[in-house]
Design a protein around this motif. Structure first.
Motif, short mmCIF file in Angstrom:
data_model
loop_
_atom_site.label_atom_id
_atom_site.label_comp_id
_atom_site.label_asym_id
_atom_site.label_seq_id
_atom_site.Cartn_x
_atom_site.Cartn_y
_atom_site.Cartn_z
N PHE A 57 0.84 -1.19 0.00
CA PHE A 57 0.00 0.00 0.00
C PHE A 57 0.88 1.24 0.00
CE2 PHE A 57 -3.28 -2.81 0.45
CZ PHE A 57 -4.46 -2.33 0.97
N ASN A 58 0.61 2.17 -0.89
CA ASN A 58 1.27 3.47 -0.85
C ASN A 58 0.36 4.43 -0.08
OD1 ASN A 58 -0.75 4.25 -2.66
ND2 ASN A 58 0.58 4.15 -4.44
N ILE A 59 0.72 5.68 -0.02
CA ILE A 59 -0.06 6.64 0.76
C ILE A 59 -1.50 6.72 0.24
CG2 ILE A 59 -0.33 9.09 1.37
CD1 ILE A 59 2.66 9.33 1.39
N GLU A 60 -1.65 6.73 -1.07
CA GLU A 60 -2.99 6.86 -1.65
C GLU A 60 -3.88 5.66 -1.32
OE1 GLU A 60 -5.13 7.59 -5.98
OE2 GLU A 60 -2.99 8.00 -5.74
N THR A 61 -3.36 4.45 -1.50
CA THR A 61 -4.18 3.27 -1.21
C THR A 61 -4.42 3.12 0.30
OG1 THR A 61 -2.20 1.87 -1.35
CG2 THR A 61 -3.59 1.99 -3.30
N TYR A 76 -13.64 11.70 7.30
CA TYR A 76 -12.64 12.33 6.45
C TYR A 76 -12.54 11.60 5.11
CZ TYR A 76 -11.49 14.37 10.91
OH TYR A 76 -11.58 15.01 12.11
N SER A 77 -12.36 12.36 4.06
CA SER A 77 -12.23 11.77 2.74
C SER A 77 -10.83 11.18 2.57
CB SER A 77 -12.45 12.84 1.66
OG SER A 77 -11.35 13.74 1.64
N ALA A 78 -10.68 10.34 1.56
CA ALA A 78 -9.38 9.76 1.26
C ALA A 78 -8.37 10.86 0.95
CB ALA A 78 -9.49 8.79 0.09
N GLY A 79 -8.81 11.95 0.30
CA GLY A 79 -7.91 13.05 -0.03
C GLY A 79 -7.37 13.76 1.19
N VAL A 80 -8.23 14.00 2.17
CA VAL A 80 -7.79 14.66 3.41
C VAL A 80 -6.82 13.75 4.16
CG1 VAL A 80 -8.56 15.44 5.70
CG2 VAL A 80 -9.85 16.10 3.66
N ILE A 81 -7.15 12.48 4.25
CA ILE A 81 -6.28 11.53 4.95
C ILE A 81 -4.93 11.45 4.24
CG2 ILE A 81 -5.96 9.10 5.57
CD1 ILE A 81 -9.06 8.98 5.91
N LYS A 82 -4.95 11.41 2.90
CA LYS A 82 -3.71 11.35 2.13
C LYS A 82 -2.83 12.57 2.43
CE LYS A 82 -1.88 11.11 -2.56
NZ LYS A 82 -2.21 11.16 -3.99
N LEU A 112 -1.31 12.20 5.92
CA LEU A 112 -0.25 11.19 5.91
C LEU A 112 1.02 11.71 5.23
CD1 LEU A 112 -2.27 7.94 5.11
CD2 LEU A 112 -1.21 8.58 7.29
N ALA A 113 0.84 12.42 4.12
CA ALA A 113 2.00 12.97 3.41
C ALA A 113 2.75 13.97 4.29
CB ALA A 113 1.57 13.61 2.10
N ASP A 114 2.02 14.81 4.98
CA ASP A 114 2.65 15.77 5.89
C ASP A 114 3.34 15.06 7.05
OD1 ASP A 114 1.77 17.86 4.32
OD2 ASP A 114 0.16 18.48 5.68
N MET A 115 2.71 14.00 7.57
CA MET A 115 3.30 13.25 8.67
C MET A 115 4.63 12.63 8.24
SD MET A 115 1.88 9.86 10.66
CE MET A 115 2.25 8.78 9.30
N ILE A 116 4.64 12.04 7.06
CA ILE A 116 5.87 11.41 6.56
C ILE A 116 6.97 12.44 6.39
CG2 ILE A 116 6.88 10.24 4.55
CD1 ILE A 116 4.10 8.80 4.30
N SER A 117 6.63 13.58 5.84
CA SER A 117 7.61 14.66 5.67
C SER A 117 8.20 15.09 7.00
CB SER A 117 6.95 15.83 4.95
OG SER A 117 7.83 16.91 4.84
N CYS A 118 7.35 15.23 7.99
CA CYS A 118 7.82 15.65 9.32
C CYS A 118 8.66 14.56 9.98
CB CYS A 118 6.63 16.01 10.20
SG CYS A 118 5.83 17.56 9.73
N ILE A 119 8.27 13.30 9.82
CA ILE A 119 9.05 12.21 10.40
C ILE A 119 10.45 12.20 9.78
CG2 ILE A 119 9.28 9.70 10.51
CD1 ILE A 119 6.22 9.58 10.89
N LYS A 120 10.55 12.35 8.46
CA LYS A 120 11.86 12.41 7.80
C LYS A 120 12.70 13.55 8.38
CE LYS A 120 10.43 10.68 3.26
NZ LYS A 120 10.21 11.08 1.86
N GLU A 121 12.08 14.73 8.50
CA GLU A 121 12.79 15.90 9.01
C GLU A 121 13.32 15.65 10.41
OE1 GLU A 121 11.58 20.38 10.52
OE2 GLU A 121 10.31 19.41 9.02
N LEU A 122 12.50 15.09 11.28
CA LEU A 122 12.89 14.85 12.66
C LEU A 122 13.98 13.79 12.77
CD1 LEU A 122 9.33 15.02 14.24
CD2 LEU A 122 11.20 16.67 14.58
N ILE A 123 13.86 12.73 12.00
CA ILE A 123 14.86 11.66 12.03
C ILE A 123 16.21 12.18 11.55
CG2 ILE A 123 15.53 9.48 10.95
CD1 ILE A 123 12.55 8.70 11.08
N LEU A 124 16.20 12.98 10.49
CA LEU A 124 17.45 13.54 9.98
C LEU A 124 18.04 14.59 10.91
CD1 LEU A 124 16.61 13.70 6.18
CD2 LEU A 124 18.14 12.10 7.35
#
Length: 155
Positions: A30-34, A46-52, A55-67
């Motif tokens: 599953f990717n972010i969209e699925t 919430y619609s699939a678009g809002v959730i997507k 999730l995309a923002d969460m992933i971006s923030c997790i990358k930033e924090l880990i780095l």
């Protein structure tokens, strides 16, 4: 239900060569969209678009924090962190250098909370994906992992 297949270790230098082990069969990724579509079907307002988007923002923030050298814990899922892959150890502090002793960085994820290894062992069920014929003259039936490196089936 976690389906598995049997495979035989084939690495020439592996002490496990010739032994048979189980490997999970991954039928879909599953990717972010699925994932967002799947989540939207679980009685959420919430619609699939809002959730997507979330999730995309969460992933971006997790990358930033880990780095930035921080761990990120998603309760009942995993703790994400950075790990250092070593080339070799140095004989002293003075002899240590990044160029000689560090190969690179890797992403680590450790199960946490309700998704602990112990809990997965309690709740997970295995089912063979398909039967192997027992024939010593036939093909081994094993395939190497996708990465090109053999994984250690013993953990």
């Amino acid at each position: 239900m976690i389906r598995y297949k049997k495979y035989q270790m084939t690495g020439e230098k592996s002490p496990l060569k010739g032994l048979w082990y189980a490997r999970p069969v991954i039928e879909e990724t599953f990717n972010i969209e699925t994932l967002a579509k799947h989540m939207a079907n679980h009685n959420t307002p919430y619609s699939a678009g809002v959730i997507k988007g979330v999730l995309a923002d969460m992933i971006s923030c997790i990358k930033e924090l880990i780095l930035d050298g921080k761990n990120v814990k998603l309760d009942d899922l995993a703790i994400f962190s950075v790990g250092i892959v070593s080339k070799k150890g140095a004989t002293s502090v003075a002899e240590f250098s990044l160029a000689n002793n560090v190969k690179g960085l890797k992403l680590r994820a450790r199960a946490t909370g309700e998704l602990s290894n112990a809990q997965i062992n309690l709740e997970g069920q295995l089912k063979e994906a398909y039967q192997y014929s027992v024939d010593d003259n036939g093909p081994a039936g094993g395939t190497p992992p996708d990465s090109g490196e053999e994984e250690n089936p013993l953990g």
